[in-house]
Design an enzyme around this catalytic site. Structure first.
Site, PDB file in Angstrom:
ATOM      1  N   CYS A  29      -0.438   4.221   2.522  1.00  0.00           N
ATOM      2  CA  CYS A  29      -0.534   4.041   3.970  1.00  0.00           C
ATOM      3  C   CYS A  29      -0.289   2.583   4.317  1.00  0.00           C
ATOM      4  O   CYS A  29       0.824   2.103   4.169  1.00  0.00           O
ATOM      5  CB  CYS A  29      -1.854   4.576   4.517  1.00  0.00           C
ATOM      6  SG  CYS A  29      -3.303   4.221   3.508  1.00  0.00           S
ATOM      7  N   SER A  30      -1.308   1.868   4.751  1.00  0.00           N
ATOM      8  CA  SER A  30      -1.057   0.492   5.178  1.00  0.00           C
ATOM      9  C   SER A  30      -2.280  -0.381   4.959  1.00  0.00           C
ATOM     10  O   SER A  30      -2.554  -1.263   5.755  1.00  0.00           O
ATOM     11  CB  SER A  30      -0.663   0.478   6.652  1.00  0.00           C
ATOM     12  OG  SER A  30      -1.679   1.118   7.410  1.00  0.00           O
ATOM     13  N   CYS A  31      -3.039  -0.126   3.883  1.00  0.00           N
ATOM     14  CA  CYS A  31      -4.219  -0.940   3.600  1.00  0.00           C
ATOM     15  C   CYS A  31      -3.801  -2.406   3.492  1.00  0.00           C
ATOM     16  O   CYS A  31      -2.805  -2.729   2.843  1.00  0.00           O
ATOM     17  CB  CYS A  31      -4.883  -0.479   2.300  1.00  0.00           C
ATOM     18  SG  CYS A  31      -5.533   1.204   2.425  1.00  0.00           S
ATOM     19  N   CYS A  61       0.894  -1.158   0.000  1.00  0.00           N
ATOM     20  CA  CYS A  61       0.000   0.000   0.000  1.00  0.00           C
ATOM     21  C   CYS A  61       0.928   1.203   0.000  1.00  0.00           C
ATOM     22  O   CYS A  61       1.576   1.478   1.003  1.00  0.00           O
ATOM     23  CB  CYS A  61      -0.911   0.043   1.226  1.00  0.00           C
ATOM     24  SG  CYS A  61      -1.886   1.559   1.234  1.00  0.00           S
TER      25      CYS A  61
HETATM   26 FE    FE Z   1      -3.533   2.257   2.687  1.00  0.00          FE
END
Ligand code: FE
Length: 202
Positions: free
Chosen positions: A109-111, A106
């Site tokens: 961000c951190s999906c 991602c």
């Molecule tokens: Fe994300």
């Protein structure tokens, strides 16, 4: 089409905020040890969470109709096994082959697909992984100990709030005739993100 990313880098979502507030209060009162909380999170990220994804992969290896369903509509196929919910509403399964290796990142961000993989590992959230996975995926894979043959191309999938990916690694040679549970035990978390491969049968 602009990605509709969760803005969890800037603002905690309500559940995360509540969880952190609770942890802070409990720690201040001496009721919990932050190290113990870290250990629980680590366990969920590495052991409990990815077990769901491993069951999905093992079934795909073992059941061609299910693999087909997973390829067409991963969200529904995965939900049919009881794995659904937040951060897993829109899933796509990407299948490794002799010519293609899939890698998930991602970039913003951190999906991450929580229902099948649990919590994202720390490295997945790191700026270095997020940028380098796209720019130099082969170098990143090498650092994870994965050297792909020349003829294999790397396909990088950028997760968003709208779409989360699950890599379906290739079934390891020598795993013919293994039970689904034994197959699931070969499926590592890294192999479902694309930074690793399943382990071989003992
Ligand atoms: Fe994300």
């Amino acid at each position: 089409m602009p990605h509709d990313h969760h803005d969890h880098d800037n603002h905690l979502d309500p559940m995360e905020a509540r969880t952190r507030a609770l942890e802070t209060i409990l720690t201040r009162k001496g009721l919990v040890d932050p190290a113990a909380v870290d250990a629980i999170i680590e366990t969920y990220a590495e052991k409990v969470g990815p077990k769901n994804g491993a069951q999905v992969v093992a079934r795909a290896w073992d059941d061609a109709d299910f693999a087909d369903w997973l390829a067409r509509d991963a969200t529904t196929a995965i939900a049919s096994m009881g794995f659904s919910g937040r951060q897993g509403e829109h899933m796509q399964a990407v299948f490794n082959s002799d010519s293609v290796h899939n890698l998930v990142v991602c970039t913003l961000c951190s999906c991450y697909p929580w229902p099948v993989l649990g919590l994202p590992p720390v490295w997945y959230k790191s700026p270095a992984y997020r940028s380098r996975a796209v720019i130099e995926p082969r170098a990143v894979l090498r650092e994870f100990g994965l050297e792909l043959p020349e003829g294999v191309s790397v396909r990088v999938w950028d997760s968003t709030a709208e779409l989360r990916y699950l890599v379906i690694p290739q079934r390891p040679a020598g795993s013919e005739g293994m039970s689904r549970d034994d197959l699931a035990a070969l499926v590592t978390r890294e192999s479902m993100i694309g930074t690793g491969l399943p382990t071989g049968p003992a």
